[in-house]
Design a protein around this motif. Structure first.
Motif, PDB file in Angstrom:
ATOM      1  N   ALA A  89      11.117   3.836   1.506  1.00 56.09           N
ATOM      2  CA  ALA A  89      10.089   3.451   1.597  1.00 56.09           C
ATOM      3  C   ALA A  89      10.194   1.816   0.741  1.00 56.09           C
ATOM      4  CB  ALA A  89       9.217   4.211   0.604  1.00 56.09           C
ATOM      5  N   ALA A  90      10.504   1.404  -0.247  1.00 63.40           N
ATOM      6  CA  ALA A  90       9.875   0.413  -0.490  1.00 63.40           C
ATOM      7  C   ALA A  90      10.776  -0.876   0.058  1.00 63.40           C
ATOM      8  CB  ALA A  90      10.431  -0.282  -2.008  1.00 63.40           C
ATOM      9  N   LEU A  91      12.028  -0.631   1.143  1.00 68.32           N
ATOM     10  CA  LEU A  91      13.000  -1.470   1.582  1.00 68.32           C
ATOM     11  C   LEU A  91      12.131  -2.097   2.460  1.00 68.32           C
ATOM     12  CD1 LEU A  91      16.237  -1.038   0.436  1.00 68.32           C
ATOM     13  CD2 LEU A  91      14.686  -2.763   0.029  1.00 68.32           C
ATOM     14  N   ARG A  92      11.779  -0.712   3.313  1.00 67.30           N
ATOM     15  CA  ARG A  92      10.859  -0.707   4.693  1.00 67.30           C
ATOM     16  C   ARG A  92       9.735  -1.272   4.982  1.00 67.30           C
ATOM     17  NH1 ARG A  92       9.711   4.681   5.059  1.00 67.30           N
ATOM     18  NH2 ARG A  92      11.997   4.741   4.966  1.00 67.30           N
ATOM     19  N   ASP A  93       9.111  -0.698   3.867  1.00 71.02           N
ATOM     20  CA  ASP A  93       7.754  -1.921   3.472  1.00 71.02           C
ATOM     21  C   ASP A  93       7.815  -3.666   3.064  1.00 71.02           C
ATOM     22  OD1 ASP A  93       4.551  -1.148   2.722  1.00 71.02           O
ATOM     23  OD2 ASP A  93       5.330  -2.954   1.584  1.00 71.02           O
ATOM     24  N   ILE A  94       8.802  -3.757   2.422  1.00 77.20           N
ATOM     25  CA  ILE A  94       9.052  -5.738   2.555  1.00 77.20           C
ATOM     26  C   ILE A  94       9.410  -5.685   3.084  1.00 77.20           C
ATOM     27  CG2 ILE A  94      10.420  -7.223   1.032  1.00 77.20           C
ATOM     28  CD1 ILE A  94      10.811  -5.029  -1.152  1.00 77.20           C
ATOM     29  N   LYS A  95      10.580  -5.105   4.217  1.00 78.44           N
ATOM     30  CA  LYS A  95      10.421  -5.382   5.505  1.00 78.44           C
ATOM     31  C   LYS A  95       9.657  -6.053   6.499  1.00 78.44           C
ATOM     32  CE  LYS A  95      14.284  -4.908   9.316  1.00 78.44           C
ATOM     33  NZ  LYS A  95      15.136  -4.403  10.183  1.00 78.44           N
ATOM     34  N   LYS A  96       8.508  -4.770   6.357  1.00 78.47           N
ATOM     35  CA  LYS A  96       7.495  -4.956   7.404  1.00 78.47           C
ATOM     36  C   LYS A  96       6.333  -5.158   7.029  1.00 78.47           C
ATOM     37  CE  LYS A  96       8.770  -0.488   9.267  1.00 78.47           C
ATOM     38  NZ  LYS A  96       8.666   0.683  10.522  1.00 78.47           N
ATOM     39  N   ARG A  97       6.613  -5.870   6.098  1.00 80.53           N
ATOM     40  CA  ARG A  97       4.733  -6.178   5.626  1.00 80.53           C
ATOM     41  C   ARG A  97       4.820  -7.751   5.759  1.00 80.53           C
ATOM     42  NH1 ARG A  97       0.575  -5.045   2.478  1.00 80.53           N
ATOM     43  NH2 ARG A  97       1.945  -1.902   2.531  1.00 80.53           N
TER      44      ARG A  97
END
Length: 77
Positions: free
Chosen positions: A35-43
């Motif tokens: 979840a953190a990696l996905r959020d970092i990539k999209k944000r």
């Protein structure tokens, strides 16, 4: 005196509750990190406190990294 050292048990030798706890802990860690990696990539970078590569690296620190990212790494909307 003899030196008594405990040998490490294999995963298959652990009691069922211990094996279940390890599996659940691992699943929680993988979910948090994903979840953190996905959020970092999209944000966008301007919505993250600090450099993105720093937070990607910290996300690999068990539990602490992803939780820290969600608590302090993201700027308020």
């Amino acid at each position: 005196m003899k030196c008594m050292t405990a040998r490490k048990k294999k995963f298959s030798e652990l009691p069922p509750r211990s094996r279940a706890a390890i599996i659940v802990g691992a699943l929680i860690q993988f979910a948090l990190q994903g979840a953190a990696l996905r959020d970092i990539k999209k944000r966008p970078a301007d919505q993250i406190k600090g450099p993105k590569p720093l937070w990607v690296g910290l996300s690999f620190v068990n539990y602490f990294g992803p939780i820290a990212y969600f608590l302090v790494g993201r700027k308020s909307d």
